[in-house]
Design a protein around this motif. Structure first.
Motif: not given
Length: 688
Positions: A674-675, A678-679, A681, A687-688
């Protein structure tokens, strides 16, 4: 007497019928007609026909002809030549007058029935036995040296000097190179006319040239003994092999070939040398059927695989945890062991490359033992010692056939294996430059001085297919102050140039754990060393440590995993490319970026190797995640900070075992995924 002549004629007629029947049934007659159609468009002095022949088919069709081919090769070539010549005449496949000497036939054997004590060459001594028999023989070995490409006379036309003689006109006297013959035997000045016995003269404008090389080959059995005793100075005598025409494009230094040939006797100065002339050759593929190897996998490994199958990462991490347990306790030097395991199964491909590992740590003795332990799993591994060359060196050609001769270096001879260079800091500047060139370019470059070429310097390039391993002790460089208190300072790697460090796929830092873990590892290493010393028997062979997975189990596993060819899933490649581009941007400085240019291919190779060790048929998103995390740990150790808040763990001790392997690690990897998304994007503005 007449009966003997009649018997010989009948025997020869039987050969002609057998050859013609074989040419027809094997499809070579159709190929002969097609080749003649091409020759008919442009007139030539010599018409060469190359036939690929399987001796087993000939022996099955006609045993007498098969024996002639295997026991008297040159006689068999003459029979094929006469049959093809008559076929061309009867079917009028070529326009104009044609003489028998204008037809050159090359019989390429696709295989050879092996008789160990008759036609198999295992060492130089076997050449004399085969030469006396005058038969085809087979040699399997590694090319350790190669001469420059040179020319030889394929054919030459002679004519009688007497203008009134029939031999003065036409193509009655054409010399064609025969297998096993030297240049002096093909082109001479003592030929006489069969019509008037006058001396023949060569028409030099009609001479046809072709290409040849001389390769030095060490038999595979001797080479295996050399590789298995890397510490000993064992040496096997090489066998010179003449390779001609289109076969010259197949040969590379360091590769293993299966060669079918015929022996020849050369006189060099005051020496008589037996050599081999290649009739056909093919590269030996060491790949074994994965389904066959699967049946040989140890039960302990299969049981472990089933137990860890619910987790995408636990099986690989457990193997790394147990790997090299006889050298250091399980969990110690965990990061280095994982790098070595992934490197062992890596390979050169369109997307991937061999993984090169550089260990950075203060306990160089243990690191060296671990790396040398990993070398056991590859048969063609080499170790750099004093006086040896990495990229080979050039000398005068000892066979007087070319301007120079290239002797292979360790990077050539470790094709498909490991080239262990030990302490990089102790290498000479020139050797560091050669190493850097090979790592960055993926090629082994051998320099040829102008004195050998007669003009500008020349370079010989060959693809790097070996893995390079080494280590370095962390010392302060001359440019680095010992009072530097920057918390984000990178690891100490001495005065080794950054370009050389960037060439390695992974730098494994073994001293970057917390103080408690490092002390625990030191205590375990001392205990293991003492116990190992106490359990030595009189023959100085250490007792095997009781581990769930033994060294023999790992050897079978590495052989199996190396044969797997997983395919990349699109989402795995996308994640790796996204991380690569984002990481280069986020780690950029006014002077450039901390991330090496080859990091993208390294990440793909890490994911590919992880999928192989995990016994998967596809490189999934989970393999890409582990590759990214492992690479981020390397960047964090080297440059002092992580853009993804990753904490490197060089050793997996008992107090962090559950956190690093098992459900807790799976949960951590999911959070890391997940990180990472996010990193990527945020940094790319998507956008993710």
């Amino acid at each position: 007497m007449e009966e003997c002549v009649i018997k010989q004629l009948e025997e020869q007629l039987g050969y002609f019928e057998a050859v013609l029947q074989y040419l027809d049934t094997s499809g070579n007659l159709s190929l002969l007609k097609a080749q003649c159609e091409k020759y008919a468009k442009a007139k030539s002095l010599v018409y060469t026909f190359k036939l690929l022949i399987d001796p087993a088919d000939i022996c099955e069709a006609n045993a007498v002809l098969g024996n002639l081919l295997l026991l008297e090769p040159n006689t068999a070539i003459k029979v094929f030549q006469q049959v093809i010549y008559k076929t061309i005449q009867v079917l009028e496949l070529l326009p104009g007058e044609l003489s028998l000497s204008q037809v050159a036939v090359i019989l390429r054997l696709s295989s050879l029935p092996v008789v160990p004590k008759l036609n198999t060459v295992k060492n130089v001594r076997c050449l004399s036995r085969v030469h006396d028999a005058g038969i085809f023989c087979c040699l399997t070995g590694v090319v350790t040296g190669l001469s420059a490409l040179s020319k030889y006379t394929l054919s030459a036309r002679y004519f009688c000097t007497d203008e009134d003689c029939q031999g003065h006109h036409g193509n009655h006297f054409i010399r064609i190179h025969t297998p096993g013959a030297s240049e002096a035997q093909t082109v001479r000045k003592d030929f006489t006319c069969t019509f008037c016995s006058s001396t023949l003269t060569e028409e030099k404008s009609s001479r046809t040239l072709s290409e040849k090389v001389v390769a030095e080959i060490i038999p595979e059995q001797i080479m295996s003994e050399i590789h298995s005793h890397c510490s000993k100075r064992s040496r096997g005598q090489a066998i010179p092999v003449y390779i001609r025409d289109d076969l010259t494009k197949l040969v590379e230094i360091g590769e293993t070939y299966e060669i079918i040939g015929i022996t020849r006797k050369d006189v060099l100065d005051d020496k008589i040398m037996l050599t081999l002339e290649a009739n056909n050759m093919k590269k030996v593929k060491r790949e074994i059927s994965a389904s066959k190897l699967l049946k040989e996998l140890p039960r302990n490994l299969l049981k472990l695989y089933k137990d860890r199958k619910s987790s995408p990462w636990s099986f690989v991490l457990t193997l790394a945890y147990l790997f090299g347990g006889d050298i250091s306790p399980p969990g110690c030097y965990f990061s280095l062991k994982l790098a070595v395991l992934l490197s062992l199964v890596s390979r050169r491909d369109s997307k991937t490359k061999p993984l090169h590992v550089l260990a950075v740590g203060s306990d160089t003795e243990v690191i060296s033992r671990l790396l040398q332990f990993g070398m056991r799993f590859k048969e063609t591994s080499t170790s750099l010692t004093a006086g040896q060359s990495l990229t080979g060196h050039v000398t005068l050609d000892r066979y007087n056939s070319a301007p120079y001769f290239v002797e292979g270096g360790l990077l050539h001879l470790s094709q498909g294996g490991v080239c262990y260079v030990a302490d990089i800091d102790r290498l000479k500047k020139s050797m560091k430059h050669s190493l850097q060139s090979a790592l960055s370019g993926g090629k082994v470059v051998t320099d040829v001085a102008p004195k050998y070429t007669g003009s500008l310097p020349h370079h010989i390039e060959q693809a790097l297919r070996s893995r390079i391993w080494g280590y370095v002790s962390p010392t302060l460089s001359k440019k680095q102050s010992s009072t530097d208190s920057d918390v984000f300072a990178g690891a100490n790697t001495g005065d080794i140039p950054r370009t050389l460090l960037d060439g390695f796929s992974i730098l494994s830092f073994t001293d970057h754990g917390d103080i408690a873990s490092n002390e625990l590892v030191e205590d375990q290493m001392v205990e293991t060393t003492l116990m190992s010393a106490l359990t030595y028997d009189e023959t100085l062979i250490p007792c095997t440590t009781e581990l769930p997975i033994t060294t023999a189990d790992f050897q079978q596993f590495v052989r199996f995993a190396s044969q797997l060819r997983p395919k990349f899933r699109k989402e795995a490649e996308t994640l790796i490319h996204s991380y690569y581009m984002t990481c280069r941007k986020s780690r950029s400085t006014p002077d450039g970026t901390d991330v090496p240019v080859n990091a993208d291919q390294t990440l793909l190779s890490l994911a590919y190797s992880h999928a192989k060790v995990a016994l998967r048929n596809e490189v999934t998103i989970n393999d890409a995640l582990m590759a990214v995390k492992f690479y981020e740990e390397y960047l964090t150790n080297r440059f002092g900070y992580s853009t993804l808040n990753v904490q490197p763990i060089p050793h997996v001790t008992s107090n962090v075992l559950n956190h690093c392997i098992g459900p807790a690690n799976d949960k951590q990897m999911q959070e890391f995924h997940k990180n990472l998304l996010r990193y990527c994007s945020l940094a790319s503005g998507l956008e993710e």
